[in-house]
Write a protein that holds these residues in place. Structure first.
Motif, short mmCIF file in Angstrom:
data_model
loop_
_atom_site.label_atom_id
_atom_site.label_comp_id
_atom_site.label_asym_id
_atom_site.label_seq_id
_atom_site.Cartn_x
_atom_site.Cartn_y
_atom_site.Cartn_z
N GLN A 87 0.83 -1.20 0.00
CA GLN A 87 0.00 0.00 0.00
C GLN A 87 0.87 1.26 0.00
N TYR A 88 1.98 1.23 0.74
CA TYR A 88 2.92 2.35 0.68
C TYR A 88 3.50 2.48 -0.73
N ALA A 89 3.75 1.35 -1.39
CA ALA A 89 4.28 1.38 -2.75
C ALA A 89 3.29 2.02 -3.72
N PHE A 90 2.00 1.77 -3.51
CA PHE A 90 0.98 2.41 -4.35
C PHE A 90 1.05 3.93 -4.20
N LEU A 91 1.20 4.40 -2.96
CA LEU A 91 1.31 5.84 -2.73
C LEU A 91 2.57 6.40 -3.39
N THR A 92 3.66 5.63 -3.33
CA THR A 92 4.90 6.05 -3.98
C THR A 92 4.69 6.20 -5.48
N HIS A 93 4.00 5.25 -6.06
CA HIS A 93 3.67 5.28 -7.50
C HIS A 93 2.89 6.55 -7.84
N GLU A 94 1.97 6.93 -6.98
CA GLU A 94 1.15 8.12 -7.24
C GLU A 94 1.93 9.41 -7.03
N LEU A 95 2.84 9.41 -6.07
CA LEU A 95 3.73 10.56 -5.91
C LEU A 95 4.62 10.71 -7.14
N ALA A 96 5.12 9.61 -7.66
CA ALA A 96 6.00 9.64 -8.83
C ALA A 96 5.26 10.21 -10.04
N ARG A 112 10.70 9.81 -3.10
CA ARG A 112 11.99 9.18 -2.83
C ARG A 112 12.07 8.69 -1.38
N LEU A 113 11.59 9.48 -0.46
CA LEU A 113 11.59 9.05 0.95
C LEU A 113 10.71 7.83 1.15
N MET A 114 9.54 7.84 0.52
CA MET A 114 8.62 6.71 0.65
C MET A 114 9.21 5.46 0.02
N SER A 115 9.77 5.61 -1.17
CA SER A 115 10.30 4.45 -1.88
C SER A 115 11.53 3.87 -1.20
N ASP A 116 12.53 4.69 -0.94
CA ASP A 116 13.81 4.21 -0.42
C ASP A 116 13.77 3.93 1.08
N LEU A 117 13.19 4.86 1.84
CA LEU A 117 13.26 4.76 3.29
C LEU A 117 12.14 3.90 3.89
N VAL A 118 10.99 3.84 3.24
CA VAL A 118 9.85 3.08 3.78
C VAL A 118 9.73 1.72 3.09
N VAL A 119 9.61 1.72 1.77
CA VAL A 119 9.41 0.46 1.04
C VAL A 119 10.72 -0.28 0.84
N GLY A 120 11.82 0.46 0.63
CA GLY A 120 13.12 -0.18 0.48
C GLY A 120 13.52 -0.46 -0.95
#
Length: 368
Positions: A87-96, A112-120
């Motif tokens: 679900q965090y990855a979906f939000l990252t996709h929408e931010l991108a 970038r913070l969501m992708s790298d720091l949260v999802v990895g």
């Protein structure tokens, strides 16, 4: 390759960098209608609320982790975290895609913070790959999502396979979803390959390296510090397996089994996006469950459109495609999975037959 054309001939339209052609183009008229309806306006309240709910769920999962550490019930927490990270990855996709905020810089920073720091996973790697996919969906040598990996997506790439490789290719449709259990590890592997490839230019490389190391080393340190060794490996396997399966099962139905366009084919923007994409018939729950990816056609036509507006846009797009006699594909979720499995098996079986049967020509009416 078949040279027959469908009843929906494709007009060649010169487009700008964002795919918007002249005011006389079919897409320009649709875009104007959507914009005037206010469907391209940002919906910050939706995303702030969604982020808060997901974060609350993650906090609850960590509380459960602390309470169940040392018992095999911890694997339920691992499965829950796999879902939450997706679900965090979906939000990252929408931010991108600049769907959340007006500011490109703010979207990129938080993405970038969501992708790298949260999802990895690497934001730079994702942006590069996904941008190329959106520009040329299902197009040979241009869409990275149909390049051969473990799965073969193009019939001609299956020709000449022998032995175990051929045996697996013949059955790759059945292997596809089980293989997604390893996709989480694959995504994390691509992240580190991207940022540590110093022969390649990577935007904000050292920031991404720092964020990825903090996230992944920190996460592993917590898991292996609080759980017995065997249980820690089991926890990691379940969490990553669910994450990969959920991610793959959400993205796979959207283009797999749809027409593949030859390299150099000239198809106008509207038809290129609609004819190579598939929607999943759904309601509000599916829109949350799949992060808006169930409205794949609308997402490809209007990549900056916020998730809450996709359903209304679908009504306009379906009606517009009907007036233009453009095939609009929408099926149920499990029907789409069946299509994907059959298509991949068919591609794999091309190792035994003629790879140059090209029904895509008749379905899209492209001009070479």
């Amino acid at each position: 390759m078949s040279s027959s054309l469908s009843a929906d001939p494709v007009r060649v339209i010169k487009t700008g960098p964002r795919g918007v052609g002249s005011q006389m183009s079919d897409f320009a008229a649709l875009l104007r209608t959507v914009r005037e309806a206010g469907l391209l306006r940002r919906s910050k309240r939706f995303y702030i609320t969604t982020f808060a709910v997901i974060t609350l769920a993650m906090a609850g999962a960590w509380v459960g982790f602390a309470m169940l550490a040392g018992t095999w019930y911890i694997l339920l927490i691992a499965a829950a975290m796999g879902i939450i990270f997706t679900q965090y990855a979906f939000l990252t996709h929408e931010l991108a895609h600049r769907q959340v905020f007006q500011s490109s810089k703010l979207n990129d920073t938080l993405g970038r913070l969501m992708s790298d720091l949260v999802v990895g996973i690497s934001y730079a790697w994702w942006m590069n790959k996904h941008s190329r996919h959106h520009a040329n969906p299902n197009t040979v040598d241009k869409d990275p999502d149909i390049e051969t990996d473990f799965i073969i997506f193009q019939k001609e790439k299956a020709v000449g396979l022998k032995g175990l490789t051929k045996f697996m290719a013949n059955r790759q449709g059945y292997l596809f979803f089980p293989a997604l259990l390893l996709e989480g590890f694959n995504l994390h592997s691509h992240a580190f390959q991207e940022v540590f490839n110093f022969k390649k230019k990577v935007d904000k490389r050292w920031l991404e390296i720092t964020l990825l190391l903090v996230r992944n080393i920190g996460y592993l340190a917590i898991v292996f510090s609080f759980l017995p060794l065997g249980m820690a490996f089991a926890f990691l396997g379940v969490q990553m397996g669910i994450f990969g399966l959920y991610m793959g099962a959400s993205f796979a139905p959207n283009h797999k089994g749809m027409p593949i366009l030859p390299k150099g084919s000239k198809v106008d923007f509207l038809r290129r996006q609609v004819l190579t994409s598939r929607n999943i018939r759904s309601g509000h729950f599916m829109n949350h469950f799949m992060g808006g990816l169930n409205y794949q056609i609308e997402h490809h036509l209007f990549p900056t459109m916020p998730r809450p507006h996709l359903r209304r846009a679908q009504e306009m797009v379906k009606e517009y495609c009907k007036t233009k006699d453009i095939k609009y594909t929408e099926v149920g979720l499990f029907t789409s999975y069946g299509i994907v499995i059959r298509h991949l098996n068919e591609v794999g079986l091309s190792a035994d037959g003629d790879p140059f049967d090209c029904p895509a020509a008749g379905r899209t009416g492209y001009s070479g």
